[in-house]
Design a protein around this motif. Structure first.
Motif, short mmCIF file in Angstrom:
data_model
loop_
_atom_site.label_atom_id
_atom_site.label_comp_id
_atom_site.label_asym_id
_atom_site.label_seq_id
_atom_site.Cartn_x
_atom_site.Cartn_y
_atom_site.Cartn_z
N MET A 194 0.82 -1.21 0.00
CA MET A 194 0.00 0.00 0.00
C MET A 194 0.86 1.27 0.00
SD MET A 194 -2.99 -0.91 -0.43
CE MET A 194 -3.46 0.81 -0.44
N ALA A 195 1.98 1.23 0.70
CA ALA A 195 2.87 2.39 0.70
C ALA A 195 3.40 2.68 -0.71
CB ALA A 195 4.02 2.18 1.67
N LEU A 196 3.76 1.62 -1.41
CA LEU A 196 4.24 1.79 -2.79
C LEU A 196 3.13 2.33 -3.70
CD1 LEU A 196 6.40 -1.44 -3.20
CD2 LEU A 196 7.22 0.91 -2.98
N LEU A 197 1.91 1.82 -3.51
CA LEU A 197 0.79 2.31 -4.31
C LEU A 197 0.51 3.78 -4.02
CD1 LEU A 197 -1.72 -0.69 -4.17
CD2 LEU A 197 -0.36 0.08 -6.13
N GLU A 198 0.56 4.16 -2.75
CA GLU A 198 0.35 5.57 -2.39
C GLU A 198 1.38 6.46 -3.08
OE1 GLU A 198 -1.82 7.31 -0.72
OE2 GLU A 198 -2.60 6.25 1.04
N MET A 199 2.63 6.03 -3.08
CA MET A 199 3.69 6.85 -3.67
C MET A 199 3.62 6.90 -5.19
SD MET A 199 7.00 6.27 -1.21
CE MET A 199 6.98 4.47 -1.23
N CYS A 200 2.88 5.95 -5.77
CA CYS A 200 2.69 5.97 -7.22
C CYS A 200 1.60 6.94 -7.66
CB CYS A 200 2.36 4.57 -7.72
SG CYS A 200 3.76 3.43 -7.74
N VAL A 201 0.73 7.33 -6.74
CA VAL A 201 -0.38 8.22 -7.12
C VAL A 201 0.13 9.54 -7.71
CG1 VAL A 201 -2.33 9.57 -6.24
CG2 VAL A 201 -2.06 7.19 -5.56
N PRO A 202 1.07 10.27 -7.05
CA PRO A 202 1.56 11.51 -7.67
C PRO A 202 2.24 11.27 -9.01
CG PRO A 202 2.09 11.47 -5.33
CD PRO A 202 1.61 10.10 -5.68
N LEU A 203 2.98 10.17 -9.14
CA LEU A 203 3.65 9.88 -10.40
C LEU A 203 2.64 9.70 -11.53
CD1 LEU A 203 6.33 7.33 -9.14
CD2 LEU A 203 6.55 9.81 -9.36
N PHE A 204 1.54 9.02 -11.21
CA PHE A 204 0.49 8.81 -12.20
C PHE A 204 -0.29 10.10 -12.47
CE2 PHE A 204 -4.15 8.02 -12.51
CZ PHE A 204 -4.19 7.54 -13.81
#
Length: 409
Positions: A194-204
């Motif tokens: 989930m931490a990795l997914l959260e950090m991918c939100v701004p990149l996306f």
């Protein structure tokens, strides 16, 4: 991620934009004298309450001989605090219009972190994350409200970016339910996902249109939070030393820890603020690496304070761990802080291999200090202070050489 072009500046004040409720429009990157607002400073002070609670529980875990479990819980709780703080800071840098609704929603986010702080002890002691989860959800739903406001006032790619942020944050909140529903052994792995997914939100979200964050403002916001975390570290260590003196009359034994800890924190402040980092933040790629890396900066800085408390408790006989373990509780986060500050800040402003090696060599020497018994913390503090002296001397040498060349030429 490839560097993203800087969007054109958008003036923050437009005709018809004054009043208690205003459209949440993007601010410009060319704003002069952009500084942190009183609301942002208040936001930081309230967030550090949760940081302090996480530090206290880390002290208890390490002092009782459960360092591995305590570090894992600390990493999970600290991520929730740091990520919510970071998302607010970047959003505010791009969209803060300081109207009534913006202030109210920000205060809701503050309330959320206070709820989270109230649940930290249960998360550590009973692995019950419900209150922490609830506080996190409050903060994140408030941020979704802000992004929806921004989307309503925007058009085209900017609107798409705002909607991507809102949708990504909402989906992640559903995923965090796994911390409540999954078996205890699976939760750390689910947290990592989930931490990795959260950090991918701004990149996306910013893939097609980056938000108009302000480099100087962002650098100031991170610097201010670093100061607050270091201040909390000093406060925690001071209270621990005072308690040790009052209850055990152990001034002589605690003086090396107090002196070494103070030198470490002073050096930590000096090394962080010795370079003007805002000039390095020229694209999303550079800014995201720098911003994400501060998880380690903030967490290690706060952990130094916890380590100093552990060292004090071990010295006065309250902690059930060895002197080596108590020393490592200070030296390891200190070394981690030094290495991360070098990687994110200092290396971009160093000329030559000698200057580049100062902080990595200092981190290595600090780790070696772990094995010096009762003098480990003081020795680590002296090493950190000497690294500041060495860095300043090496930085001044080219300036002196240039001045001499100008005179002789």
């Amino acid at each position: 991620m490839t560097p993203s072009p800087i969007p054109p500046p958008v003036p923050s004040g437009r005709p018809g934009d004054w009043g208690p409720l205003r459209k949440l429009r993007a601010r410009g990157r060319d704003e002069a004298h952009r500084t942190a607002s009183p609301l942002e400073l208040f936001f930081d002070l309230c967030f550090v309450v949760a940081v302090a609670q996480a530090g206290i529980q880390l002290v208890h875990s390490v002092a009782e001989g459960h360092a591995g479990e305590g570090i894992l819980d600390y990493a999970m709780v600290f991520f929730a605090v740091w990520w919510a703080w970071m998302n607010f800071s970047w959003f505010a840098s791009a969209y803060d219009n300081d109207d009534v609704l913006y202030r109210v929603v920000t205060l809701v986010q503050i309330a959320g972190v206070l709820v989270l702080a109230a649940g930290v002890s249960k998360a550590f002691e009973e692995h019950d994350y419900f209150v922490v989860w609830l506080g996190y959800v409050i903060m994140r739903l408030a941020l979704v409200t802000q992004w929806l406001r921004a989307a309503r006032a925007a058009e085209g790619p900017e609107r798409t970016t705002a909607l991507r942020y809102a949708g990504g944050v909402l989906l992640c909140q559903v995923g965090w339910l796994g911390l409540l529903l999954l078996p205890e052994d699976a939760r750390p792995w689910w947290f990592l996902v989930m931490a990795l997914l959260e950090m991918c939100v701004p990149l996306f979200a910013e893939r097609g249109h980056p938000t108009a964050w302000h480099p100087r403002h962002i650098a100031e916001r991170y610097g201010l939070f670093t100061i607050i975390v270091l201040g909390e570290t000093i406060a925690a260590a001071t209270i621990a030393v005072k308690s040790g003196i009052d209850e055990n009359d152990a001034l002589g034994e605690l003086l090396p820890i107090a002196s070494g800890g103070l030198l470490i924190i002073f050096a930590a402040w000096w090394l962080y603020f010795v370079v003007p980092i805002h000039g390095h933040l020229r694209s999303n790629r550079q800014a995201f690496v720098w911003g994400y890396g501060h998880y380690v900066v903030f967490a290690s800085a706060a952990a130094v304070g916890a380590g100093l408390e552990v060292a004090v408790e071990q010295t006065v006989g309250k902690a059930h761990i060895s002197t080596l373990a108590a020393s490592a509780a200070v030296t390891l986060p200190t070394a981690l802080y030094l290495l991360t500050v070098w990687a994110l800040h200092s290396r971009h402003f160093k000329a030559g291999i000698t200057q580049q090696l100062v902080l990595p060599a200092t981190a290595l020497l600090v780790i070696c200090c772990t094995f010096l018994g009762d003098w480990a913390v003081l020795a680590a503090g002296v090493v950190c202070a000497l690294s500041v002296v060495a860095g300043e001397a090496l930085a001044a040498r080219p300036a002196r050489t240039h001045a001499s060349s100008s005179l002789t030429g």
